[in-house]
Design a protein around this motif. Structure first.
Motif, PDB file in Angstrom:
ATOM      1  N   TRP B 101       2.031   6.252   2.870  1.00 39.53           N
ATOM      2  CA  TRP B 101       2.962   5.919   1.778  1.00 39.53           C
ATOM      3  C   TRP B 101       2.567   4.537   1.273  1.00 39.53           C
ATOM      4  O   TRP B 101       2.309   3.644   2.063  1.00 39.53           O
ATOM      5  CB  TRP B 101       4.384   5.805   2.274  1.00 39.53           C
ATOM      6  N   ARG B 102       2.560   4.354  -0.022  1.00 43.15           N
ATOM      7  CA  ARG B 102       2.230   3.044  -0.592  1.00 43.15           C
ATOM      8  C   ARG B 102       3.425   2.437  -1.298  1.00 43.15           C
ATOM      9  O   ARG B 102       3.889   2.967  -2.316  1.00 43.15           O
ATOM     10  CB  ARG B 102       1.096   3.190  -1.609  1.00 43.15           C
ATOM     11  N   ALA B 103       3.948   1.341  -0.754  1.00 45.27           N
ATOM     12  CA  ALA B 103       5.030   0.577  -1.391  1.00 45.27           C
ATOM     13  C   ALA B 103       5.142  -0.730  -0.627  1.00 45.27           C
ATOM     14  O   ALA B 103       4.966  -0.738   0.595  1.00 45.27           O
ATOM     15  CB  ALA B 103       6.355   1.338  -1.331  1.00 45.27           C
ATOM     16  N   SER B 104       5.418  -1.823  -1.335  1.00 46.67           N
ATOM     17  CA  SER B 104       5.487  -3.095  -0.611  1.00 46.67           C
ATOM     18  C   SER B 104       6.678  -3.124   0.342  1.00 46.67           C
ATOM     19  O   SER B 104       6.670  -3.847   1.322  1.00 46.67           O
ATOM     20  CB  SER B 104       5.522  -4.272  -1.582  1.00 46.67           C
ATOM     21  N   VAL B 165       9.713   7.367  -2.673  1.00 43.00           N
ATOM     22  CA  VAL B 165       9.160   6.019  -2.848  1.00 43.00           C
ATOM     23  C   VAL B 165       7.639   6.101  -2.979  1.00 43.00           C
ATOM     24  O   VAL B 165       7.035   5.439  -3.828  1.00 43.00           O
ATOM     25  CB  VAL B 165       9.536   5.118  -1.650  1.00 43.00           C
ATOM     26  N   ALA B 166       7.029   6.941  -2.137  1.00 44.42           N
ATOM     27  CA  ALA B 166       5.570   7.068  -2.148  1.00 44.42           C
ATOM     28  C   ALA B 166       5.070   7.624  -3.475  1.00 44.42           C
ATOM     29  O   ALA B 166       4.025   7.221  -3.975  1.00 44.42           O
ATOM     30  CB  ALA B 166       5.124   7.977  -1.010  1.00 44.42           C
ATOM     31  N   GLY B 171       7.280   2.341  -6.910  1.00 41.82           N
ATOM     32  CA  GLY B 171       7.737   2.159  -5.533  1.00 41.82           C
ATOM     33  C   GLY B 171       9.241   1.975  -5.458  1.00 41.82           C
ATOM     34  O   GLY B 171       9.749   1.119  -4.733  1.00 41.82           O
ATOM     35  N   PHE B 210      12.161  -2.867  -3.420  1.00 46.52           N
ATOM     36  CA  PHE B 210      11.771  -1.625  -4.100  1.00 46.52           C
ATOM     37  C   PHE B 210      11.762  -1.878  -5.601  1.00 46.52           C
ATOM     38  O   PHE B 210      12.459  -2.774  -6.086  1.00 46.52           O
ATOM     39  CB  PHE B 210      12.762  -0.499  -3.783  1.00 46.52           C
TER      40      PHE B 210
END
Lengths: 223, 249
Positions: B101-104, B165-166, B171, B210
């Motif tokens: 999954w990519r999100a800060s 989110v991914a 995100g 987010f």
């Protein structure tokens, strides 16, 4: 309350939705006004003059016009500042891209940010061209909008800039109108199709209506 | 089946990651995607290499532990969880990209494992009811209209996997948060905290870093439980209502 709204991503989107709808309402009025150019210089110039006398004698000369201008500037600034801040946040929230990525969302959705920047630049050019006359191509004459419009659309770049901007505004409205409904919580499963249809119809009508003017000049229907 | 896998390998949260290529052979089309990864890991362990770390638990599609972005899709090409994705969805000889999954707000812990505790903190901010717990209450004590019960149930299906989110280009955790808000806000049991719930959960969602919603709709497309995009609309409505009510007080 204002603080809560401005500090929240959900609230800031609501600011964008409301300011966007104000601008959309203005665009509809603006387009209908533009179409009067097809009834000749007399009617078009008379309409332009009337815009300065709306509301008289209650309103002084040009008061209504300036009121509208102030509301529009507030809407544009609120829309742009919210968009800038939210976009910064969005980009920060997804710093690394997927190695395997594919475009998915519709073209209108993906071009909201660039489209918005194009439109902001267009508005500056448009005001300097046809309101103040600073970058006008012919001899700009205040009070003679018919001739000014014909001058602008007699240049290739005037047409090019305008056509690109009008296509951008169509795409922007297509996603923006429907999104505004979701942001303000009025969308629902049963209303979804109707909202999407209204968004598409508005986008199409406004783009076609605005483009009719340069096309009219190019084809010498308006000269 | 013989497959080429390109898998994101990252030693720890601070290390730089990279896509590593592996060949796996003898994969049955009836294996789940996770069983295929188990096969790869067994080979890696036998060779003395570090196995690929990935999250999994129930493997029944109900816990929300498994993740993975497969060929750019959260949970892969079928609308289900990765554990319920079978290798028959791929063809012999395929090259498959597997990423975390990519999100800060979801930092990578190792390889394909990300830290999803931001979701727990959103739940802690308001994803509960304050009714006293204990033995199950009499079912007819609190009447719930059937449409409301159905609506609540649809949103209660969210397993908190984070696919929304991914998949979101920003995100954003809007679909997750809205599923929880709608689930509880429509029920009489959730009514006492109706306003504070949505305000606090949205505030926590923002706090976690987010992104915001641009209504691209990717979340609802990726959601293995079919939480609809209108869930977000519903939360926006609740949030605006709660903000107006809070201002009157």
């Amino acid at each position: 309350m204002a603080r809560t709204v401005w500090d929240s991503t959900v609230g800031k989107k609501a600011v964008m939705a409301v300011s966007g709808l104000i601008m959309l309402l203005y665009l509809v009025v603006h387009m209908i006004g533009n179409l009067k150019i097809f009834f000749g210089p007399g009617e078009f110039n008379h309409y332009a003059h009337w815009l300065r006398t709306v509301g008289e004698p209650f309103m002084h000369h040009e008061w209504t016009l300036w009121l509208v201008r102030v509301v529009l500037v507030v809407a544009v600034v609120a829309h742009a500042v919210s968009a800038y801040q939210l976009s910064r946040r969005d980009i920060k929230a997804r710093p690394s891209k997927y190695v395997h990525s594919k475009p998915r969302a519709s073209y209108a959705t993906r071009t909201m940010r660039w489209g918005g920047i194009i439109l902001a630049l267009f508005i500056v050019w448009h005001v300097l061209d046809l309101t103040t006359g600073h970058v006008h191509s012919g001899g700009f004459e205040s009070g003679k909008p018919y001739q000014n419009v014909v001058d602008t659309f007699s240049t290739w770049y005037g047409n090019a800039v305008y056509i690109v901007a009008m296509l951008a505004v169509g795409l922007h409205i297509r996603h923006g109108f429907w999104s505004a409904a979701q942001t303000l919580g009025v969308g629902s499963r049963t209303r979804d199709r109707a909202l999407k249809t209204v968004a598409n119809v508005l986008a199409l009508l406004l783009t076609a209506g605005f483009l009719a003017v340069p096309v009219g000049v190019m084809t010498q229907v308006v000269s | 089946m013989k497959l080429t896998l390109r898998v994101w390998r990252q030693k720890n949260a601070d290390a730089d990651g990279t896509m590593s290529t592996y060949e796996v052979d003898g994969i049955s089309p009836d294996m789940s995607f996770l069983e295929m990864l188990d096969t790869l890991n067994e080979e890696l362990i036998l060779k003395g290499e570090d196995p690929v770390a990935f999250d999994h638990d129930c493997r029944e599609g109900i816990c929300g532990a498994c993740s993975l972005v497969i060929n750019g899709d959260a949970h892969g090409p079928e609308r289900t969880t990765t554990c319920q994705l079978h290798m028959r969805s791929f063809r012999d000889g395929d090259t498959i990209d597997v990423e975390p999954w990519r999100a800060s707000a979801f930092p990578v812990v190792k390889d394909l494992v990300v830290d999803r505790s931001a979701f727990d903190r959103i739940i802690q901010a308001g994803g509960y009811i304050t009714a006293p717990t204990g033995s199950a209450p009499e079912a007819h004590a609190t009447p719930v209209p059937k449409p409301d019960a159905d609506f609540a149930f649809e949103h209660a299906e969210c397993i908190g996997c984070g696919a929304c989110v991914a998949a979101c280009p920003n995100g954003a955790a809007m679909l997750f948060t809205s599923a929880k808000v709608n689930h509880l806000n429509v029920l009489p049991q959730g009514a006492p905290e109706r306003e504070t719930r949505v305000l606090d959960m949205v505030a926590q969602m923002d706090e976690e870093g987010f992104g915001g919603c641009t209504l691209a709709g990717e979340c609802a497309t990726a959601c293995p439980k079919g939480i609809p995009l209108t869930s977000i609309t519903g939360m926006n409505k609740e949030w605006l209502r709660a903000t107006r009510k809070a201002a009157k007080r």
